[in-house]
Design a protein around this motif. Structure first.
Motif, short mmCIF file in Angstrom:
data_model
loop_
_atom_site.label_atom_id
_atom_site.label_comp_id
_atom_site.label_asym_id
_atom_site.label_seq_id
_atom_site.Cartn_x
_atom_site.Cartn_y
_atom_site.Cartn_z
N ALA A 215 5.69 4.77 1.90
CA ALA A 215 5.84 5.90 2.45
C ALA A 215 6.72 5.80 3.75
O ALA A 215 7.85 6.62 3.99
CB ALA A 215 4.79 6.79 2.84
N TYR B 22 4.13 9.24 -1.62
CA TYR B 22 3.43 8.01 -1.33
C TYR B 22 2.61 8.21 -0.38
O TYR B 22 1.48 7.79 -0.13
CB TYR B 22 4.41 6.80 -1.36
CG TYR B 22 4.70 6.46 -2.60
CD1 TYR B 22 3.88 5.72 -3.44
CD2 TYR B 22 6.14 6.17 -2.93
CE1 TYR B 22 4.36 5.18 -4.65
CE2 TYR B 22 6.67 5.58 -4.13
CZ TYR B 22 5.56 4.84 -4.91
OH TYR B 22 5.98 4.51 -6.19
N GLY B 23 3.00 8.88 0.91
CA GLY B 23 2.13 9.11 1.76
C GLY B 23 1.19 10.19 1.47
O GLY B 23 -0.07 10.02 2.09
N ALA C 266 -1.60 8.17 -0.19
CA ALA C 266 -2.28 7.27 0.92
C ALA C 266 -3.43 8.07 1.54
O ALA C 266 -4.30 7.49 1.81
CB ALA C 266 -1.55 6.63 2.01
N LEU C 267 -3.25 9.25 1.62
CA LEU C 267 -4.09 10.04 2.23
C LEU C 267 -5.52 10.42 1.53
O LEU C 267 -6.65 10.43 1.84
CB LEU C 267 -3.80 11.73 2.60
CG LEU C 267 -2.64 11.76 3.60
CD1 LEU C 267 -2.15 13.20 3.77
CD2 LEU C 267 -3.51 11.21 4.87
N ARG D 271 0.73 -1.27 0.11
CA ARG D 271 -0.14 -0.03 -0.10
C ARG D 271 0.72 1.21 0.06
O ARG D 271 1.96 1.02 0.49
CB ARG D 271 -0.81 0.03 1.27
CG ARG D 271 -2.10 -1.18 1.27
CD ARG D 271 -2.88 -0.79 2.12
NE ARG D 271 -3.98 -1.67 2.26
CZ ARG D 271 -4.95 -1.79 1.29
NH1 ARG D 271 -5.20 -0.89 0.36
NH2 ARG D 271 -5.87 -2.76 1.42
N SER D 272 0.28 2.26 -0.36
CA SER D 272 1.13 3.73 -0.28
C SER D 272 1.59 3.96 0.88
O SER D 272 2.65 4.54 0.90
CB SER D 272 -0.05 4.80 -1.13
OG SER D 272 -0.25 4.27 -2.40
N TRP D 273 0.90 3.67 1.86
CA TRP D 273 1.34 4.38 3.17
C TRP D 273 2.56 3.26 3.70
O TRP D 273 3.70 3.90 4.44
CB TRP D 273 0.36 4.37 4.34
CG TRP D 273 -0.22 3.03 4.54
CD1 TRP D 273 -1.32 2.45 4.33
CD2 TRP D 273 0.37 2.25 5.84
NE1 TRP D 273 -1.39 1.15 4.99
CE2 TRP D 273 -0.34 1.05 5.66
CE3 TRP D 273 1.41 2.26 6.57
CZ2 TRP D 273 -0.39 -0.13 6.71
CZ3 TRP D 273 1.64 1.29 7.69
CH2 TRP D 273 0.75 0.08 7.59
N GLN D 274 2.50 2.08 3.36
CA GLN D 274 3.68 1.21 3.61
C GLN D 274 4.99 1.65 2.97
O GLN D 274 6.11 1.77 3.47
CB GLN D 274 3.34 -0.19 3.19
CG GLN D 274 2.19 -0.69 4.25
CD GLN D 274 1.59 -2.12 3.73
OE1 GLN D 274 1.61 -2.11 2.68
NE2 GLN D 274 1.36 -2.89 4.59
#
Length: 170
Positions: free
Chosen positions: A100, A133-134, A137-138, A95-98
């Motif tokens: 980030a 990337y963070g 994720a938002l 996932r994008s937050w991972q």
């Protein structure tokens, strides 16, 4: 031809990458291009030209960061490394937050080891990749019309509850 004794390659999984859930094509390419920027490796080489072991450790970490970013974001640049496509596929499933957290964490370590201008500027692009990337994720920012509609519905619900409690007291 391959190191696995000529065995056929494993079929690619049919699951779509996790990062494509709401990311536009240009933003995805912006994230990938920022990950391919080579300032981390160049700054790492400059850090290694010294006799101080802390500088050398930070420089080696920065070169390793650049290699990992290139391996994850542009596996076609590492086509002669057998496991490059496998690593890239696994990273694409994150996932994008991972991503980030991983990229920002990788970029912060050399700064913690040795806080100099070279490490700050060299890791800025790697950290920026994590930030991009963070931000993905938002998710998208909501428009004003839908936000106003939600606020109006909440206000009407609150007024109805207030009216019911006042009627119940009388």
């Amino acid at each position: 031809m391959s190191g696995s004794g000529g065995a056929p390659a494993a079929p690619a999984s049919s699951a779509p990458p996790a990062q494509e859930e709401g990311m536009t094509w240009w933003y995805r390419w912006l994230c990938r291009l920022s990950g391919c920027w080579g300032t981390c490796a160049i700054s790492g080489l400059f850090n290694c030209i010294t006799i101080h072991p802390v500088n050398i450790a930070a420089g080696v970490w920065m070169i390793m960061n650049a290699f990992i970013l290139l391996l994850c974001e542009a596996p076609f640049c590492c086509q002669f490394i057998e496991f490059a496509n496998t690593v890239a596929e696994k990273v694409d499933r994150l996932r994008s937050w991972q991503k980030a957290v991983f990229y920002c964490g990788m970029a912060v370590v050399p700064i913690i080891i040795n806080l100099t201008l070279t490490t700050l500027l060299g890791n800025a692009i790697a950290f920026a990749t994590g930030v991009l990337y963070g931000l993905s994720a938002l998710g998208k920012k909501g428009d004003a019309i839908s936000y106003a509609r939600i606020q109006q519905q909440r206000q009407q619900a609150d007024e109805e509850k207030l009216a019911e409690t006042l009627e119940g007291e009388l």
